[in-house]
Design a protein around this motif. Structure first.
Motif, PDB file in Angstrom:
ATOM      1  N   ALA A  48     -65.906  26.045 -82.453  1.00 47.32           N
ATOM      2  CA  ALA A  48     -64.552  24.343 -82.721  1.00 47.32           C
ATOM      3  C   ALA A  48     -65.020  23.015 -81.983  1.00 47.32           C
ATOM      4  CB  ALA A  48     -63.348  25.522 -81.984  1.00 47.32           C
ATOM      5  N   THR A  49     -65.537  22.565 -81.611  1.00 48.77           N
ATOM      6  CA  THR A  49     -65.530  21.627 -80.675  1.00 48.77           C
ATOM      7  C   THR A  49     -66.768  21.161 -81.857  1.00 48.77           C
ATOM      8  OG1 THR A  49     -65.102  21.998 -78.091  1.00 48.77           O
ATOM      9  CG2 THR A  49     -66.628  20.058 -78.900  1.00 48.77           C
ATOM     10  N   ALA A  50     -67.504  21.685 -81.686  1.00 54.79           N
ATOM     11  CA  ALA A  50     -68.943  21.521 -82.889  1.00 54.79           C
ATOM     12  C   ALA A  50     -68.752  21.574 -84.412  1.00 54.79           C
ATOM     13  CB  ALA A  50     -70.035  22.572 -82.783  1.00 54.79           C
ATOM     14  N   ALA A  51     -67.440  22.116 -84.637  1.00 54.72           N
ATOM     15  CA  ALA A  51     -67.218  21.441 -86.150  1.00 54.72           C
ATOM     16  C   ALA A  51     -66.295  20.005 -85.979  1.00 54.72           C
ATOM     17  CB  ALA A  51     -65.731  22.940 -86.532  1.00 54.72           C
ATOM     18  N   LEU A  52     -65.311  20.815 -85.642  1.00 52.59           N
ATOM     19  CA  LEU A  52     -64.458  19.137 -84.920  1.00 52.59           C
ATOM     20  C   LEU A  52     -65.597  17.729 -84.310  1.00 52.59           C
ATOM     21  CD1 LEU A  52     -61.199  19.813 -82.798  1.00 52.59           C
ATOM     22  CD2 LEU A  52     -61.164  20.066 -85.080  1.00 52.59           C
ATOM     23  N   VAL A  53     -66.512  18.023 -84.483  1.00 49.67           N
ATOM     24  CA  VAL A  53     -67.255  16.890 -83.882  1.00 49.67           C
ATOM     25  C   VAL A  53     -68.175  16.673 -85.232  1.00 49.67           C
ATOM     26  CG1 VAL A  53     -69.656  16.198 -83.520  1.00 49.67           C
ATOM     27  CG2 VAL A  53     -67.886  17.680 -81.068  1.00 49.67           C
ATOM     28  N   TRP A  54     -68.774  17.298 -86.470  1.00 51.97           N
ATOM     29  CA  TRP A  54     -68.629  17.011 -87.542  1.00 51.97           C
ATOM     30  C   TRP A  54     -67.880  16.190 -88.099  1.00 51.97           C
ATOM     31  CZ3 TRP A  54     -71.522  21.358 -90.698  1.00 51.97           C
ATOM     32  CH2 TRP A  54     -72.497  20.559 -92.144  1.00 51.97           C
ATOM     33  N   GLY A  55     -66.738  16.716 -88.365  1.00 49.69           N
ATOM     34  CA  GLY A  55     -65.666  15.730 -88.826  1.00 49.69           C
ATOM     35  C   GLY A  55     -65.280  14.741 -89.067  1.00 49.69           C
ATOM     36  N   VAL A  56     -64.739  14.812 -87.525  1.00 50.39           N
ATOM     37  CA  VAL A  56     -65.295  13.905 -86.709  1.00 50.39           C
ATOM     38  C   VAL A  56     -65.704  12.303 -87.727  1.00 50.39           C
ATOM     39  CG1 VAL A  56     -65.108  11.983 -84.911  1.00 50.39           C
ATOM     40  CG2 VAL A  56     -63.560  14.331 -84.444  1.00 50.39           C
ATOM     41  N   ALA A  57     -67.532  12.962 -86.942  1.00 52.50           N
ATOM     42  CA  ALA A  57     -68.279  11.562 -87.175  1.00 52.50           C
ATOM     43  C   ALA A  57     -68.510  11.518 -89.284  1.00 52.50           C
ATOM     44  CB  ALA A  57     -69.670  12.487 -87.091  1.00 52.50           C
ATOM     45  N   ALA A  58     -68.710  12.690 -89.750  1.00 53.06           N
ATOM     46  CA  ALA A  58     -67.947  12.274 -91.578  1.00 53.06           C
ATOM     47  C   ALA A  58     -67.932  11.669 -91.656  1.00 53.06           C
ATOM     48  CB  ALA A  58     -68.325  14.048 -92.201  1.00 53.06           C
ATOM     49  N   TYR A  59     -65.857  11.250 -91.006  1.00 54.57           N
ATOM     50  CA  TYR A  59     -65.032  10.685 -91.532  1.00 54.57           C
ATOM     51  C   TYR A  59     -65.122   9.114 -90.990  1.00 54.57           C
ATOM     52  CZ  TYR A  59     -62.309  14.903 -94.141  1.00 54.57           C
ATOM     53  OH  TYR A  59     -61.773  15.360 -94.898  1.00 54.57           O
ATOM     54  N   THR A  60     -64.944   9.196 -89.896  1.00 53.16           N
ATOM     55  CA  THR A  60     -65.199   8.297 -89.299  1.00 53.16           C
ATOM     56  C   THR A  60     -66.598   7.118 -89.960  1.00 53.16           C
ATOM     57  OG1 THR A  60     -66.269   9.337 -86.777  1.00 53.16           O
ATOM     58  CG2 THR A  60     -63.972   8.246 -87.058  1.00 53.16           C
ATOM     59  N   LEU A 108     -76.020  12.884 -96.376  1.00 54.39           N
ATOM     60  CA  LEU A 108     -75.731  14.724 -96.870  1.00 54.39           C
ATOM     61  C   LEU A 108     -74.705  15.277 -95.673  1.00 54.39           C
ATOM     62  CD1 LEU A 108     -76.982  17.447 -98.076  1.00 54.39           C
ATOM     63  CD2 LEU A 108     -78.004  17.826 -95.911  1.00 54.39           C
ATOM     64  N   VAL A 109     -74.952  14.938 -94.475  1.00 52.05           N
ATOM     65  CA  VAL A 109     -74.083  14.986 -93.072  1.00 52.05           C
ATOM     66  C   VAL A 109     -72.577  14.753 -93.539  1.00 52.05           C
ATOM     67  CG1 VAL A 109     -73.333  14.533 -90.565  1.00 52.05           C
ATOM     68  CG2 VAL A 109     -75.958  15.382 -91.225  1.00 52.05           C
ATOM     69  N   VAL A 110     -72.226  13.646 -93.911  1.00 50.70           N
ATOM     70  CA  VAL A 110     -71.191  12.558 -94.371  1.00 50.70           C
ATOM     71  C   VAL A 110     -70.697  13.119 -95.916  1.00 50.70           C
ATOM     72  CG1 VAL A 110     -70.246  10.136 -94.809  1.00 50.70           C
ATOM     73  CG2 VAL A 110     -71.860  10.519 -93.112  1.00 50.70           C
ATOM     74  N   GLU A 111     -71.327  13.521 -96.205  1.00 48.56           N
ATOM     75  CA  GLU A 111     -70.787  13.943 -97.545  1.00 48.56           C
ATOM     76  C   GLU A 111     -70.042  15.375 -97.606  1.00 48.56           C
ATOM     77  OE1 GLU A 111     -69.817  12.402-100.130  1.00 48.56           O
ATOM     78  OE2 GLU A 111     -70.461  10.184 -99.579  1.00 48.56           O
ATOM     79  N   VAL A 112     -71.183  16.239 -96.954  1.00 44.93           N
ATOM     80  CA  VAL A 112     -70.751  17.942 -96.865  1.00 44.93           C
ATOM     81  C   VAL A 112     -69.604  17.904 -96.052  1.00 44.93           C
ATOM     82  CG1 VAL A 112     -71.332  19.986 -95.926  1.00 44.93           C
ATOM     83  CG2 VAL A 112     -72.746  18.411 -97.526  1.00 44.93           C
ATOM     84  N   GLY A 113     -69.134  16.623 -94.855  1.00 51.87           N
ATOM     85  CA  GLY A 113     -68.555  17.011 -93.676  1.00 51.87           C
ATOM     86  C   GLY A 113     -67.179  16.222 -94.148  1.00 51.87           C
ATOM     87  N   ARG A 114     -66.877  15.559 -95.545  1.00 46.95           N
ATOM     88  CA  ARG A 114     -65.822  14.932 -95.808  1.00 46.95           C
ATOM     89  C   ARG A 114     -65.834  16.192 -97.496  1.00 46.95           C
ATOM     90  NH1 ARG A 114     -64.977   9.879 -97.328  1.00 46.95           N
ATOM     91  NH2 ARG A 114     -66.029   9.893 -98.840  1.00 46.95           N
ATOM     92  N   GLY A 115     -66.240  16.496 -98.356  1.00 45.69           N
ATOM     93  CA  GLY A 115     -66.625  17.701 -99.342  1.00 45.69           C
ATOM     94  C   GLY A 115     -66.048  18.688 -98.325  1.00 45.69           C
TER      95      GLY A 115
END
Lengths: 217, 212
Positions: A90-102, A56-63
């Motif tokens: 901003a940091t929290a949002a970017l962390v989510w993006g980094v974690a999901a994509y990587t 869920l975390v990965v798919e929402v973060g990437r989608g």
């Protein structure tokens, strides 16, 4: 010539903004990369309790668009009782993006380790944990490196979106200069070139690394 | 439900920006690709610098430059046009690289066979290279279209009243941000599902029809 002289005036303030952009990127990577690795392991876990939340975390973060996640962290989380400063949001949002994509990149990298290596580790009687630590990780991470730098560039560029929640990063510094003297074109162009001056050399780095890795295998 | 209706009313503009920018990018990428493959060094270098520069600058900065920076006399871009032109130029740079990768993916023997048959460059491209390159490129192009759909949300910061714009407006009017932005995320994900399905289907089928 007038552009160059005004660029001289703008540069110090924009440099302050660039520092904030780079700090945001760095912070997001430091927290997000280990999370991405954990998510990669979580998505492949046998137990559903681990697998579904990770998916869920990965798919929402990437989608979802980065801007939606950013606004979610700043305007959405307070509704759940969690009020973050603009910078923290901003940091929290970017962390989510980094974690999901990587996580996807880590997963691909770890899976790219040849099966023979795993069999050899088993034949040597290694425990699963040792196999992951000494055989899979070192090789998988090396394979993943160029793509990881690619994500770092993407994240650096998306720090510009933090302008929309009033973080004093590069774009918001440029915009505030522009709105005070209406010299938008010149100051925004300088800001754009400063973003490019970071991302373009980083792209060359990934191309170089990719060539070295394919040459070795 | 009112929130959902407000967000869905932004869907046509979200799709409009995405589609127009995509078409602009897909067309513009062709001459840029030809320039990248030109025999003249100067043209090649120029195209390379342009592609790198376009990709090196964040999309939101491009939109700001076009929307706030570009004025001729009293004329300036409307928010929608600035978004389409900005995202279109960026798409062109990315699609150029995708097209180039597809041409590289075609076996050398295919070019050689064309030459051995004495085909002209144009005929060779139209009947041998083009159809195969298209098959290699299409799944990647579809993936790019998904990321463009998400990037189109950036148009909201210069005032295009798309899904994202309405979500921000609803939140600022005091609606529960958790709910509004959760729905917005869901809307974007749902919009990208058909593209994702098509891309996955094409990937398997198209790759089977390319000579190796």
């Amino acid at each position: 010539m007038s552009w160059l002289t005004s660029w001289g005036d703008y540069f110090p303030q924009l440099l302050d903004g660039l520092k904030v952009s780079l700090l945001l990127t760095g912070g997001a990577l430091v927290v997000g990369l280990p999370l991405g690795l954990l998510l990669a392991l979580g998505v492949q876990a046998k137990r559903r309790v681990l697998r579904f939340p990770a998916l869920l975390v990965v798919e929402v973060g990437r989608g979802a668009p980065a801007l939606v996640i950013l606004q979610f962290a700043y305007f959405g989380l307070p509704a759940a009782g969690l009020v973050l400063s603009a910078y923290a949001a901003a940091t929290a949002a970017l962390v989510w993006g980094v974690a999901a994509y990587t996580s996807e990149i880590f997963r691909a990298g770890l899976n790219a380790v040849p099966a023979g290596e795993l069999e050899a580790a088993d034949a040597l009687g290694m425990t699963r944990r040792d196999r992951l630590r000494f055989v899979v990780m070192p090789q998988g991470l090396r394979i993943a490196l160029p793509a990881l730098i690619g994500i770092a560039i993407l994240i650096f560029q998306s720090t510009a979106l933090a302008y929309s929640i009033a973080v004093r990063e590069l774009l918001s510094q440029a915009y505030s200069i522009g709105s005070s003297n209406f010299d938008y074109l010149s100051v925004l162009t300088l800001a754009g070139l400063m973003y490019a001056a970071v991302s373009i050399p980083a792209t060359w780095l990934t191309i170089g690394l990719e060539r070295r890795i394919t040459a070795r295998s | 439900m009112d929130v959902l209706r407000a967000l869905v009313s932004g869907v046509p503009l979200t799709l409009g920006v995405t589609a127009c920018a995509f078409v602009l990018g897909a067309v513009l990428a062709v001459p840029v690709l030809l320039m990248l493959r030109s025999r003249v060094l100067g043209v090649r270098v120029l195209a390379r610098v342009a592609v790198d520069l376009v990709r090196g600058i964040p999309p939101v900065v491009w939109l700001f430059i076009l929307y706030f920076g570009v004025t001729f006399g009293g004329w300036q871009f409307s928010a929608f046009n600035a978004a389409v032109v900005g995202l279109g130029i960026i798409s062109a740079a990315y699609l150029t690289e995708i097209y180039r990768g597809a041409l590289r993916g075609i076996h050398v023997g295919q070019w050689e066979a064309g030459q051995a048959l004495g085909l002209s460059g144009m005929t060779m491209f139209r009947s041998i290279i083009g159809p195969q390159a298209w098959r290699i490129a299409l799944p990647t192009v579809a993936t790019y279209a998904i990321s463009l759909l998400k990037d189109s949300s950036i148009a909201s910061v210069i005032g295009v009243t798309d899904v994202m714009f309405n979500a921000t407006a609803e939140t600022r009017q005091g609606e529960n941000g958790l709910v509004v932005l959760g729905i917005a995320a869901a809307v974007y994900i749902v919009l990208s599902v058909p593209l994702a399905v098509v891309s996955r289907m094409l990937d398997a089928r198209m790759r089977a029809a390319v000579a190796r």
